[in-house]
Design an enzyme around this catalytic site. Structure first.
Site, short mmCIF file in Angstrom:
data_model
loop_
_atom_site.label_atom_id
_atom_site.label_comp_id
_atom_site.label_asym_id
_atom_site.label_seq_id
_atom_site.Cartn_x
_atom_site.Cartn_y
_atom_site.Cartn_z
N HIS A 19 0.82 -1.21 0.00
CA HIS A 19 0.00 0.00 0.00
C HIS A 19 0.85 1.26 0.00
O HIS A 19 2.04 1.23 0.29
CB HIS A 19 -0.98 0.02 1.19
CG HIS A 19 -0.35 0.07 2.55
ND1 HIS A 19 -0.14 -1.05 3.32
CD2 HIS A 19 0.10 1.11 3.30
CE1 HIS A 19 0.40 -0.70 4.48
NE2 HIS A 19 0.55 0.61 4.49
N GLU A 55 -8.10 4.57 10.01
CA GLU A 55 -7.61 4.33 8.65
C GLU A 55 -8.62 3.59 7.79
O GLU A 55 -9.51 2.89 8.29
CB GLU A 55 -6.33 3.50 8.72
CG GLU A 55 -6.53 2.18 9.45
CD GLU A 55 -5.35 1.25 9.29
OE1 GLU A 55 -4.43 1.37 10.09
OE2 GLU A 55 -5.36 0.42 8.38
N GLN A 72 -3.95 3.49 1.50
CA GLN A 72 -4.30 3.51 2.92
C GLN A 72 -4.44 4.97 3.35
O GLN A 72 -3.46 5.71 3.32
CB GLN A 72 -3.20 2.83 3.73
CG GLN A 72 -3.47 2.78 5.22
CD GLN A 72 -2.29 2.20 5.97
OE1 GLN A 72 -1.19 2.73 5.89
NE2 GLN A 72 -2.51 1.12 6.69
N HIS A 96 3.89 7.19 3.66
CA HIS A 96 4.82 6.06 3.59
C HIS A 96 4.47 5.12 2.45
O HIS A 96 3.36 5.16 1.92
CB HIS A 96 4.86 5.29 4.92
CG HIS A 96 3.59 4.56 5.27
ND1 HIS A 96 2.58 5.13 6.03
CD2 HIS A 96 3.15 3.31 4.97
CE1 HIS A 96 1.60 4.25 6.18
NE2 HIS A 96 1.91 3.14 5.54
N GLU A 146 7.49 0.72 5.14
CA GLU A 146 6.89 -0.29 6.00
C GLU A 146 6.99 -1.64 5.29
O GLU A 146 6.88 -1.73 4.07
CB GLU A 146 5.42 0.09 6.24
CG GLU A 146 4.62 -0.86 7.09
CD GLU A 146 3.13 -0.45 7.15
OE1 GLU A 146 2.82 0.75 6.96
OE2 GLU A 146 2.30 -1.33 7.34
C1 MC0 Z 1 9.28 11.82 9.81
N1 MC0 Z 1 10.21 12.07 8.86
C2 MC0 Z 1 9.76 11.58 7.69
C3 MC0 Z 1 8.48 11.02 7.97
N2 MC0 Z 1 8.22 11.20 9.29
N3 MC0 Z 1 10.30 11.55 6.48
C4 MC0 Z 1 9.58 10.98 5.49
N4 MC0 Z 1 8.33 10.45 5.68
C5 MC0 Z 1 7.77 10.45 6.91
N5 MC0 Z 1 6.56 9.93 7.07
C6 MC0 Z 1 11.47 12.76 9.02
C7 MC0 Z 1 11.24 14.14 9.61
O1 MC0 Z 1 10.96 15.07 8.59
C8 MC0 Z 1 12.55 14.43 10.30
O2 MC0 Z 1 13.49 14.87 9.36
C9 MC0 Z 1 12.97 13.06 10.81
O3 MC0 Z 1 12.28 12.10 9.99
C10 MC0 Z 1 12.57 12.83 12.26
O4 MC0 Z 1 11.16 12.99 12.35
P1 MC0 Z 1 10.40 13.38 13.70
O5 MC0 Z 1 8.93 13.18 13.48
O6 MC0 Z 1 10.83 14.70 14.17
O7 MC0 Z 1 10.98 12.38 14.73
P2 MC0 Z 1 10.72 10.98 15.26
O8 MC0 Z 1 12.07 10.34 15.20
O9 MC0 Z 1 10.00 11.10 16.56
O10 MC0 Z 1 9.72 10.20 14.25
C11 MC0 Z 1 10.04 9.81 12.96
C12 MC0 Z 1 9.78 8.29 12.77
C13 MC0 Z 1 8.38 7.98 13.40
C14 MC0 Z 1 9.83 7.98 11.30
C15 MC0 Z 1 10.85 7.50 13.51
O11 MC0 Z 1 7.39 8.78 12.77
C16 MC0 Z 1 7.99 6.53 13.30
O12 MC0 Z 1 8.45 5.69 14.09
N6 MC0 Z 1 7.15 6.17 12.30
C17 MC0 Z 1 6.69 4.76 12.15
C18 MC0 Z 1 5.28 4.57 12.66
C19 MC0 Z 1 4.25 5.35 11.87
O13 MC0 Z 1 4.58 6.24 11.10
N7 MC0 Z 1 2.96 5.05 12.13
C20 MC0 Z 1 1.83 5.70 11.46
C21 MC0 Z 1 1.30 4.87 10.37
P3 MC0 Z 1 14.50 16.08 9.70
O14 MC0 Z 1 15.31 16.26 8.42
O15 MC0 Z 1 13.66 17.24 10.07
O16 MC0 Z 1 15.34 15.54 10.84
S1 MC0 Z 1 0.58 3.40 11.01
C22 MC0 Z 1 0.32 2.38 9.72
O17 MC0 Z 1 0.57 2.73 8.62
C23 MC0 Z 1 -0.28 1.00 10.06
C24 MC0 Z 1 -1.59 1.17 10.75
C25 MC0 Z 1 -0.38 0.07 8.87
O18 MC0 Z 1 0.10 0.35 7.77
O19 MC0 Z 1 -0.98 -1.03 9.05
#
Ligand code: MC0
Length: 152
Positions: A19, A55, A72, A96, A146
């Site tokens: 997705h 979602e 999604q 993503h 992912e």
């Molecule tokens: C953050 N960054 C991204 C981004 N989110 N870059 C591209 N795409 C994204 N979606 C970048 C920011 O711009 C920043 O860059 C750096 O990563 C740190 O971001 P932050 O938000 O300040 O800091 P963190 O470290 O607290 O969080 C980022 C991180 C987090 C990716 C580790 O969002 C995470 O763990 N995501 C995974 C879980 C998730 O997204 N869940 C929601 C969908 P700079 O250059 O400013 O440092 S759940 C889902 O989708 C499930 C239900 C499913 O599919 O079944």
């Protein structure tokens, strides 16, 4: 010679695009846009409290391994969630990409050995009982990525 991607790479085991995740502020309005503009219908809706999202999965096409590819749509359920942070910083848009695999733990281990940060030490629960792991966007060319093992 076939143009098809290798169904099971030597280390990643990824077989398909599962997705594209899209961050939105209003899930119902977003669903209506995709329905009225493209004719895509919702196959599944749920709230994932752990991820902080409401979602909807819109099925686009089947894939040759028996799976499917979806859009999604993701609306945050709380302000400290990743999708809420993304919306505050970037506004609505692509959040993503998710690739499908038959074994998410093995795929994550193989990709992790290439130096990509795996954000989940154990697979978490994703849409419809799937098992998911995220890879750090900074190690993936700026794309939050992912890995998904579907429940069936
Ligand atoms: C953050 N960054 C991204 C981004 N989110 N870059 C591209 N795409 C994204 N979606 C970048 C920011 O711009 C920043 O860059 C750096 O990563 C740190 O971001 P932050 O938000 O300040 O800091 P963190 O470290 O607290 O969080 C980022 C991180 C987090 C990716 C580790 O969002 C995470 O763990 N995501 C995974 C879980 C998730 O997204 N869940 C929601 C969908 P700079 O250059 O400013 O440092 S759940 C889902 O989708 C499930 C239900 C499913 O599919 O079944």
């Amino acid at each position: 010679m076939s143009n098809a991607p290798s169904p099971t790479g030597p280390f990643s085991g990824l077989t398909r695009l599962d997705h594209v995740g899209i961050a939105c502020r209003d899930l119902d309005a977003s669903i209506e846009f995709y329905r009225s503009t493209y004719g895509f219908e919702v196959e599944h809706e749920e709230v994932n409290e752990e991820q902080g999202v409401r979602e909807a999965m819109l099925r686009i096409n089947g894939t040759d391994d028996g799976g499917a590819t979806y859009l999604q749509l993701l609306e945050p359920t709380r302000e400290d969630s990743p999708v809420a942070k993304f919306l505050a910083r970037n506004g609505e848009g692509v959040h993503h990409l998710a690739f499908g695999t038959g074994d998410v733990a093995a795929s994550a281990a193989g990709i992790g050995e290439r130096g990509v940060r795996v954000l989940d030490s154990e697979p978490r629960t994703g849409t419809a009982g799937s098992r998911i792991v995220f890879l750090h966007p900074k190690d993936c060319g700026g794309v939050l990525t992912e890995l998904v093992q579907s429940a069936h």
